[in-house]
Design a protein around this motif. Structure first.
Motif, PDB file in Angstrom:
ATOM      1  N   PRO A 106       0.736  -1.304   0.005  1.00  0.00           N
ATOM      2  CA  PRO A 106      -0.059   0.042  -0.019  1.00  0.00           C
ATOM      3  C   PRO A 106       0.878   1.192  -0.046  1.00  0.00           C
ATOM      4  CG  PRO A 106      -0.861  -1.444   1.390  1.00  0.00           C
ATOM      5  CD  PRO A 106       0.603  -1.928   1.271  1.00  0.00           C
ATOM      6  N   PHE A 107       0.527   2.309  -0.665  1.00  0.00           N
ATOM      7  CA  PHE A 107       1.142   3.280  -1.154  1.00  0.00           C
ATOM      8  C   PHE A 107       1.560   4.159   0.311  1.00  0.00           C
ATOM      9  CE2 PHE A 107       1.838   8.101  -1.844  1.00  0.00           C
ATOM     10  CZ  PHE A 107       3.060   7.927  -2.653  1.00  0.00           C
ATOM     11  N   ILE A 108       0.418   4.106   1.404  1.00  0.00           N
ATOM     12  CA  ILE A 108       0.830   4.793   2.587  1.00  0.00           C
ATOM     13  C   ILE A 108       2.032   4.372   3.407  1.00  0.00           C
ATOM     14  CG2 ILE A 108      -0.953   3.586   3.667  1.00  0.00           C
ATOM     15  CD1 ILE A 108      -0.282   7.521   4.213  1.00  0.00           C
ATOM     16  N   ILE A 109       2.072   2.752   3.320  1.00  0.00           N
ATOM     17  CA  ILE A 109       3.009   2.178   3.905  1.00  0.00           C
ATOM     18  C   ILE A 109       4.518   2.517   3.305  1.00  0.00           C
ATOM     19  CG2 ILE A 109       3.908  -0.258   4.541  1.00  0.00           C
ATOM     20  CD1 ILE A 109       0.991  -0.845   4.930  1.00  0.00           C
ATOM     21  N   LEU A 110       4.310   2.373   2.160  1.00  0.00           N
ATOM     22  CA  LEU A 110       5.514   2.636   1.429  1.00  0.00           C
ATOM     23  C   LEU A 110       5.974   3.866   1.695  1.00  0.00           C
ATOM     24  CD1 LEU A 110       7.375   1.263  -1.027  1.00  0.00           C
ATOM     25  CD2 LEU A 110       5.918   2.619  -2.712  1.00  0.00           C
ATOM     26  N   LEU A 111       5.241   4.898   1.693  1.00  0.00           N
ATOM     27  CA  LEU A 111       5.721   6.237   2.134  1.00  0.00           C
ATOM     28  C   LEU A 111       6.701   6.064   3.508  1.00  0.00           C
ATOM     29  CD1 LEU A 111       2.626   8.761   1.605  1.00  0.00           C
ATOM     30  CD2 LEU A 111       4.912   9.064   0.652  1.00  0.00           C
ATOM     31  N   VAL A 112       6.072   5.661   4.426  1.00  0.00           N
ATOM     32  CA  VAL A 112       6.794   5.302   5.773  1.00  0.00           C
ATOM     33  C   VAL A 112       8.263   4.465   5.444  1.00  0.00           C
ATOM     34  CG1 VAL A 112       6.516   4.626   8.104  1.00  0.00           C
ATOM     35  CG2 VAL A 112       4.683   5.693   7.065  1.00  0.00           C
ATOM     36  N   LEU A 113       8.188   3.444   4.716  1.00  0.00           N
ATOM     37  CA  LEU A 113       9.234   2.552   4.677  1.00  0.00           C
ATOM     38  C   LEU A 113      10.560   3.735   3.934  1.00  0.00           C
ATOM     39  CD1 LEU A 113       7.510  -0.871   3.650  1.00  0.00           C
ATOM     40  CD2 LEU A 113       8.652  -0.193   5.883  1.00  0.00           C
ATOM     41  N   LEU A 114      10.006   4.033   3.263  1.00  0.00           N
ATOM     42  CA  LEU A 114      11.025   5.085   2.313  1.00  0.00           C
ATOM     43  C   LEU A 114      11.544   6.283   2.843  1.00  0.00           C
ATOM     44  CD1 LEU A 114       9.680   4.482  -1.314  1.00  0.00           C
ATOM     45  CD2 LEU A 114      11.700   3.459  -0.409  1.00  0.00           C
ATOM     46  N   ILE A 115      10.858   6.641   4.070  1.00  0.00           N
ATOM     47  CA  ILE A 115      11.432   7.829   4.748  1.00  0.00           C
ATOM     48  C   ILE A 115      13.129   7.951   4.952  1.00  0.00           C
ATOM     49  CG2 ILE A 115      11.631   9.173   7.066  1.00  0.00           C
ATOM     50  CD1 ILE A 115       8.600   8.533   7.233  1.00  0.00           C
ATOM     51  N   PRO A 116      13.727   6.902   5.359  1.00  0.00           N
ATOM     52  CA  PRO A 116      15.019   7.076   5.474  1.00  0.00           C
ATOM     53  C   PRO A 116      15.801   7.241   3.986  1.00  0.00           C
ATOM     54  CG  PRO A 116      14.294   5.013   6.665  1.00  0.00           C
ATOM     55  CD  PRO A 116      13.472   5.494   5.832  1.00  0.00           C
ATOM     56  N   PHE A 117      15.343   6.396   2.832  1.00  0.00           N
ATOM     57  CA  PHE A 117      15.750   6.528   1.632  1.00  0.00           C
ATOM     58  C   PHE A 117      15.547   7.858   1.185  1.00  0.00           C
ATOM     59  CE2 PHE A 117      15.481   5.732  -3.088  1.00  0.00           C
ATOM     60  CZ  PHE A 117      16.734   5.611  -3.310  1.00  0.00           C
ATOM     61  N   THR A 118      14.284   8.666   1.361  1.00  0.00           N
ATOM     62  CA  THR A 118      13.964   9.657   0.790  1.00  0.00           C
ATOM     63  C   THR A 118      14.898  10.861   1.374  1.00  0.00           C
ATOM     64  OG1 THR A 118      11.669   8.887   0.652  1.00  0.00           O
ATOM     65  CG2 THR A 118      11.892  11.354   0.906  1.00  0.00           C
ATOM     66  N   ARG A 119      15.147  10.567   2.665  1.00  0.00           N
ATOM     67  CA  ARG A 119      16.066  11.711   3.456  1.00  0.00           C
ATOM     68  C   ARG A 119      17.256  11.599   2.828  1.00  0.00           C
ATOM     69  NH1 ARG A 119      14.960  10.320   8.356  1.00  0.00           N
ATOM     70  NH2 ARG A 119      13.316  11.664   8.655  1.00  0.00           N
ATOM     71  N   LEU A 120      17.842  10.457   2.425  1.00  0.00           N
ATOM     72  CA  LEU A 120      19.025  10.226   1.784  1.00  0.00           C
ATOM     73  C   LEU A 120      19.325  10.684   0.350  1.00  0.00           C
ATOM     74  CD1 LEU A 120      22.100   8.930   1.977  1.00  0.00           C
ATOM     75  CD2 LEU A 120      20.956   7.030   0.811  1.00  0.00           C
ATOM     76  N   VAL A 121      18.254  10.687  -0.085  1.00  0.00           N
ATOM     77  CA  VAL A 121      18.234  11.412  -1.671  1.00  0.00           C
ATOM     78  C   VAL A 121      18.017  12.839  -1.620  1.00  0.00           C
ATOM     79  CG1 VAL A 121      16.924  11.358  -3.972  1.00  0.00           C
ATOM     80  CG2 VAL A 121      17.481   9.076  -2.463  1.00  0.00           C
ATOM     81  N   THR A 122      16.998  13.371  -0.852  1.00  0.00           N
ATOM     82  CA  THR A 122      16.493  14.710  -1.091  1.00  0.00           C
ATOM     83  C   THR A 122      17.043  15.544   0.040  1.00  0.00           C
ATOM     84  OG1 THR A 122      14.400  14.172   0.037  1.00  0.00           O
ATOM     85  CG2 THR A 122      14.691  14.019  -2.439  1.00  0.00           C
ATOM     86  N   GLY A 123      17.681  14.943   1.250  1.00  0.00           N
ATOM     87  CA  GLY A 123      17.876  15.655   2.334  1.00  0.00           C
ATOM     88  C   GLY A 123      16.880  15.933   3.265  1.00  0.00           C
ATOM     89  N   THR A 124      15.560  15.714   2.876  1.00  0.00           N
ATOM     90  CA  THR A 124      14.434  15.844   3.752  1.00  0.00           C
ATOM     91  C   THR A 124      13.333  14.708   3.375  1.00  0.00           C
ATOM     92  OG1 THR A 124      12.759  17.344   4.333  1.00  0.00           O
ATOM     93  CG2 THR A 124      13.497  17.421   2.071  1.00  0.00           C
ATOM     94  N   SER A 125      12.347  14.459   4.502  1.00  0.00           N
ATOM     95  CA  SER A 125      11.526  13.556   4.071  1.00  0.00           C
ATOM     96  C   SER A 125      10.014  14.029   3.848  1.00  0.00           C
ATOM     97  CB  SER A 125      11.491  12.579   5.392  1.00  0.00           C
ATOM     98  OG  SER A 125      11.249  13.248   6.463  1.00  0.00           O
ATOM     99  N   ILE A 126       9.840  15.529   4.038  1.00  0.00           N
ATOM    100  CA  ILE A 126       8.704  16.175   3.930  1.00  0.00           C
ATOM    101  C   ILE A 126       9.001  17.059   2.857  1.00  0.00           C
ATOM    102  CG2 ILE A 126       7.920  16.059   6.312  1.00  0.00           C
ATOM    103  CD1 ILE A 126       9.011  18.732   6.732  1.00  0.00           C
ATOM    104  N   GLY A 127       7.559  17.736   2.378  1.00  0.00           N
ATOM    105  CA  GLY A 127       7.614  18.748   1.118  1.00  0.00           C
ATOM    106  C   GLY A 127       7.498  17.883  -0.145  1.00  0.00           C
ATOM    107  N   SER A 128       7.123  18.779  -1.375  1.00  0.00           N
ATOM    108  CA  SER A 128       6.872  18.230  -2.422  1.00  0.00           C
ATOM    109  C   SER A 128       8.029  17.488  -2.958  1.00  0.00           C
ATOM    110  CB  SER A 128       6.255  19.266  -3.530  1.00  0.00           C
ATOM    111  OG  SER A 128       5.430  19.933  -3.034  1.00  0.00           O
ATOM    112  N   THR A 129       9.239  18.020  -3.115  1.00  0.00           N
ATOM    113  CA  THR A 129      10.355  17.141  -3.690  1.00  0.00           C
ATOM    114  C   THR A 129      10.475  15.780  -3.074  1.00  0.00           C
ATOM    115  OG1 THR A 129      11.427  19.363  -4.091  1.00  0.00           O
ATOM    116  CG2 THR A 129      12.970  17.565  -4.140  1.00  0.00           C
ATOM    117  N   ALA A 130      10.422  15.897  -1.543  1.00  0.00           N
ATOM    118  CA  ALA A 130      10.657  14.449  -0.803  1.00  0.00           C
ATOM    119  C   ALA A 130       9.803  13.758  -1.448  1.00  0.00           C
ATOM    120  CB  ALA A 130      10.412  14.698   0.417  1.00  0.00           C
ATOM    121  N   ALA A 131       8.415  13.855  -1.734  1.00  0.00           N
ATOM    122  CA  ALA A 131       7.279  13.182  -2.266  1.00  0.00           C
ATOM    123  C   ALA A 131       7.590  12.612  -3.604  1.00  0.00           C
ATOM    124  CB  ALA A 131       6.248  13.877  -2.141  1.00  0.00           C
TER     125      ALA A 131
END
Length: 216
Positions: free
Chosen positions: A66-91
Protein backbone atom coordinates in the motif's frame (compact mmCIF):
# COMPACT_ATOMS: atom_id res chain seq x y z
CA UNK A 1 -12.48 33.56 -2.10
CA UNK A 2 -9.67 35.91 -3.15
CA UNK A 3 -7.42 34.48 -0.45
CA UNK A 4 -8.23 30.95 -1.55
CA UNK A 5 -7.06 31.36 -5.15
CA UNK A 6 -3.32 31.79 -4.31
CA UNK A 7 -3.48 28.74 -2.03
CA UNK A 8 -5.10 26.63 -4.73
CA UNK A 9 -2.63 27.83 -7.36
CA UNK A 10 0.38 27.05 -5.17
CA UNK A 11 -1.02 23.65 -4.20
CA UNK A 12 -1.70 22.81 -7.85
CA UNK A 13 1.87 23.71 -8.81
CA UNK A 14 3.18 21.54 -5.97
CA UNK A 15 1.02 18.63 -7.16
CA UNK A 16 2.32 19.00 -10.72
CA UNK A 17 5.88 19.20 -9.40
CA UNK A 18 5.37 15.94 -7.55
CA UNK A 19 3.59 14.10 -10.35
CA UNK A 20 5.40 15.06 -13.56
CA UNK A 21 9.02 14.23 -12.59
CA UNK A 22 7.81 11.05 -10.85
CA UNK A 23 5.90 10.01 -13.96
CA UNK A 24 8.83 10.60 -16.32
CA UNK A 25 11.38 8.80 -14.15
CA UNK A 26 8.98 5.93 -13.42
CA UNK A 27 8.15 5.58 -17.11
CA UNK A 28 11.82 5.32 -18.01
CA UNK A 29 12.66 2.81 -15.27
CA UNK A 30 9.39 0.91 -15.58
CA UNK A 31 9.73 0.56 -19.35
CA UNK A 32 13.24 -0.82 -18.93
CA UNK A 33 11.97 -3.30 -16.34
CA UNK A 34 8.99 -4.25 -18.49
CA UNK A 35 11.27 -4.89 -21.48
CA UNK A 36 13.52 -7.02 -19.29
CA UNK A 37 10.50 -9.06 -18.20
CA UNK A 38 9.34 -9.64 -21.76
CA UNK A 39 12.82 -10.60 -22.95
CA UNK A 40 13.69 -12.99 -20.12
CA UNK A 41 10.31 -14.72 -19.76
CA UNK A 42 9.99 -18.31 -21.03
CA UNK A 43 9.64 -18.09 -24.78
CA UNK A 44 11.09 -14.58 -24.88
CA UNK A 45 13.86 -13.31 -27.12
CA UNK A 46 16.43 -13.86 -24.37
CA UNK A 47 14.84 -16.39 -21.99
CA UNK A 48 16.42 -16.50 -18.55
CA UNK A 49 14.05 -18.26 -16.12
CA UNK A 50 15.98 -17.43 -12.94
CA UNK A 51 16.28 -13.72 -13.73
CA UNK A 52 12.67 -13.58 -14.85
CA UNK A 53 11.49 -15.08 -11.56
CA UNK A 54 13.50 -12.52 -9.58
CA UNK A 55 12.21 -9.57 -11.62
CA UNK A 56 8.65 -10.88 -11.60
CA UNK A 57 8.71 -11.35 -7.82
CA UNK A 58 10.17 -7.86 -7.31
CA UNK A 59 7.39 -6.31 -9.40
CA UNK A 60 4.72 -8.26 -7.52
CA UNK A 61 6.12 -7.17 -4.15
CA UNK A 62 6.32 -3.55 -5.28
CA UNK A 63 2.73 -3.57 -6.49
CA UNK A 64 1.39 -5.25 -3.35
CA UNK A 65 2.64 -2.61 -0.90
CA UNK A 66 0.00 0.00 0.00
CA UNK A 67 1.29 3.46 -0.88
CA UNK A 68 0.85 4.88 2.62
CA UNK A 69 3.07 2.09 4.01
CA UNK A 70 5.60 2.64 1.24
CA UNK A 71 5.76 6.32 2.17
CA UNK A 72 6.78 5.42 5.71
CA UNK A 73 9.18 2.65 4.72
CA UNK A 74 11.03 4.94 2.32
CA UNK A 75 11.51 7.84 4.74
CA UNK A 76 15.22 7.02 5.37
CA UNK A 77 15.90 6.58 1.64
CA UNK A 78 13.94 9.72 0.80
CA UNK A 79 15.95 11.70 3.36
CA UNK A 80 19.16 10.28 1.90
CA UNK A 81 18.23 11.30 -1.66
CA UNK A 82 16.62 14.69 -1.05
CA UNK A 83 17.91 15.71 2.37
CA UNK A 84 14.40 15.81 3.81
CA UNK A 85 11.38 13.56 4.20
CA UNK A 86 8.69 16.25 3.89
CA UNK A 87 7.65 18.58 1.12
CA UNK A 88 6.87 18.24 -2.56
CA UNK A 89 10.40 17.38 -3.66
CA UNK A 90 10.69 14.61 -1.07
CA UNK A 91 7.37 13.13 -2.24
CA UNK A 92 8.85 12.51 -5.70
CA UNK A 93 10.92 9.62 -4.33
CA UNK A 94 8.08 7.40 -2.97
CA UNK A 95 5.83 8.35 -5.89
CA UNK A 96 8.49 7.16 -8.34
CA UNK A 97 9.19 3.96 -6.43
CA UNK A 98 5.47 3.18 -6.23
CA UNK A 99 4.94 3.77 -9.95
CA UNK A 100 7.89 1.77 -11.34
CA UNK A 101 6.46 -1.76 -10.78
CA UNK A 102 3.04 -0.54 -11.92
CA UNK A 103 4.53 0.76 -15.18
CA UNK A 104 6.63 -2.38 -15.62
CA UNK A 105 3.56 -4.61 -15.54
CA UNK A 106 1.66 -2.35 -17.94
CA UNK A 107 4.61 -2.30 -20.36
CA UNK A 108 4.99 -6.07 -20.12
CA UNK A 109 1.31 -6.51 -20.97
CA UNK A 110 1.50 -4.07 -23.88
CA UNK A 111 4.53 -5.81 -25.38
CA UNK A 112 3.02 -9.26 -24.95
CA UNK A 113 0.08 -8.14 -27.05
CA UNK A 114 2.33 -7.43 -30.04
CA UNK A 115 1.72 -10.25 -32.55
CA UNK A 116 4.50 -12.81 -32.40
CA UNK A 117 4.62 -12.90 -36.18
CA UNK A 118 5.96 -9.34 -36.22
CA UNK A 119 8.94 -10.18 -34.05
CA UNK A 120 9.55 -13.43 -35.88
CA UNK A 121 9.69 -11.57 -39.19
CA UNK A 122 12.25 -9.18 -37.70
CA UNK A 123 14.38 -12.09 -36.50
CA UNK A 124 14.24 -13.75 -39.90
CA UNK A 125 15.74 -10.68 -41.57
CA UNK A 126 18.56 -10.63 -39.02
CA UNK A 127 17.46 -7.91 -36.61
CA UNK A 128 19.27 -7.91 -33.27
CA UNK A 129 17.43 -7.95 -29.95
CA UNK A 130 17.92 -4.19 -29.34
CA UNK A 131 16.67 -3.50 -32.87
CA UNK A 132 13.60 -5.68 -32.34
CA UNK A 133 12.84 -3.91 -29.07
CA UNK A 134 13.48 -0.38 -30.35
CA UNK A 135 12.10 -0.66 -33.88
CA UNK A 136 9.42 -3.34 -33.60
CA UNK A 137 8.07 -4.02 -30.11
CA UNK A 138 7.93 -0.49 -28.70
CA UNK A 139 6.57 1.18 -31.88
CA UNK A 140 3.94 -1.54 -32.35
CA UNK A 141 2.84 -1.22 -28.73
CA UNK A 142 2.83 2.62 -28.74
CA UNK A 143 -0.96 3.11 -28.33
CA UNK A 144 -1.09 0.67 -25.41
CA UNK A 145 2.01 2.27 -23.88
CA UNK A 146 0.38 5.70 -24.08
CA UNK A 147 -2.74 4.31 -22.41
CA UNK A 148 -0.54 2.84 -19.70
CA UNK A 149 1.26 6.14 -19.18
CA UNK A 150 -2.11 7.86 -18.85
CA UNK A 151 -3.31 5.37 -16.26
CA UNK A 152 -0.06 5.81 -14.35
CA UNK A 153 -0.41 9.62 -14.36
CA UNK A 154 -3.95 9.41 -13.02
CA UNK A 155 -2.79 7.03 -10.28
CA UNK A 156 0.08 9.35 -9.34
CA UNK A 157 -2.32 12.28 -8.97
CA UNK A 158 -4.25 10.19 -6.46
CA UNK A 159 -1.07 9.11 -4.71
CA UNK A 160 0.13 12.72 -4.52
CA UNK A 161 -3.03 13.66 -2.66
CA UNK A 162 -2.30 10.86 -0.20
CA UNK A 163 1.29 12.08 0.17
CA UNK A 164 -0.12 15.45 1.19
CA UNK A 165 -1.63 13.80 4.26
CA UNK A 166 1.86 13.33 5.73
CA UNK A 167 3.44 16.60 4.71
CA UNK A 168 3.99 16.08 1.01
CA UNK A 169 2.38 19.36 0.03
CA UNK A 170 0.07 19.84 -2.93
CA UNK A 171 -3.70 19.66 -3.11
CA UNK A 172 -3.93 16.78 -0.67
CA UNK A 173 -2.06 18.75 1.98
CA UNK A 174 -4.30 21.77 1.37
CA UNK A 175 -7.43 19.65 1.72
CA UNK A 176 -6.20 18.15 4.99
CA UNK A 177 -4.94 21.36 6.62
CA UNK A 178 -7.77 23.66 5.60
CA UNK A 179 -10.68 21.52 4.45
CA UNK A 180 -10.51 18.86 7.18
CA UNK A 181 -8.63 20.27 10.18
CA UNK A 182 -10.17 23.76 9.95
CA UNK A 183 -13.57 22.58 8.68
CA UNK A 184 -13.41 24.91 5.67
CA UNK A 185 -15.78 23.12 3.32
CA UNK A 186 -15.15 25.49 0.43
CA UNK A 187 -11.46 24.56 0.41
CA UNK A 188 -12.27 20.86 0.43
CA UNK A 189 -14.72 21.23 -2.45
CA UNK A 190 -12.30 23.37 -4.45
CA UNK A 191 -9.43 20.87 -4.06
CA UNK A 192 -11.66 17.96 -5.04
CA UNK A 193 -12.83 19.83 -8.13
CA UNK A 194 -9.26 20.68 -9.10
CA UNK A 195 -8.22 17.04 -8.73
CA UNK A 196 -11.15 16.01 -10.90
CA UNK A 197 -10.16 18.57 -13.54
CA UNK A 198 -6.55 17.33 -13.50
CA UNK A 199 -7.61 13.70 -13.85
CA UNK A 200 -10.10 14.43 -16.62
CA UNK A 201 -7.57 16.58 -18.47
CA UNK A 202 -4.89 13.92 -18.28
CA UNK A 203 -7.33 11.21 -19.40
CA UNK A 204 -8.55 13.29 -22.35
CA UNK A 205 -5.03 14.11 -23.52
CA UNK A 206 -3.93 10.49 -23.09
CA UNK A 207 -6.87 9.08 -25.02
CA UNK A 208 -6.33 11.58 -27.82
CA UNK A 209 -2.60 10.81 -28.03
CA UNK A 210 -3.29 7.06 -28.09
CA UNK A 211 -5.79 7.46 -30.95
CA UNK A 212 -3.29 9.50 -32.96
CA UNK A 213 -0.60 6.86 -32.38
CA UNK A 214 -2.85 3.98 -33.45
CA UNK A 215 -2.48 3.62 -37.21
CA UNK A 216 -4.46 0.39 -37.54
Amino acid sequence: MDSLVPLLWQATLETLWMVLPSALIAQLLGTSLGVALILTRPGGLRPHPALFRVLDAAVNVGRSLPFIILLVLLIPFTRLVTGTSIGSTAAIVPLTVAAVPFVARLVEGALRDVPSGVTEAARVVGATTPQIVGKVLLPEARPALIHGFTVMLVSLIGYSAMAGAIGGGGLGDLAIRYGYQRFETDVMVATVLLLLVLVQGVQWLGDRAARRADHR
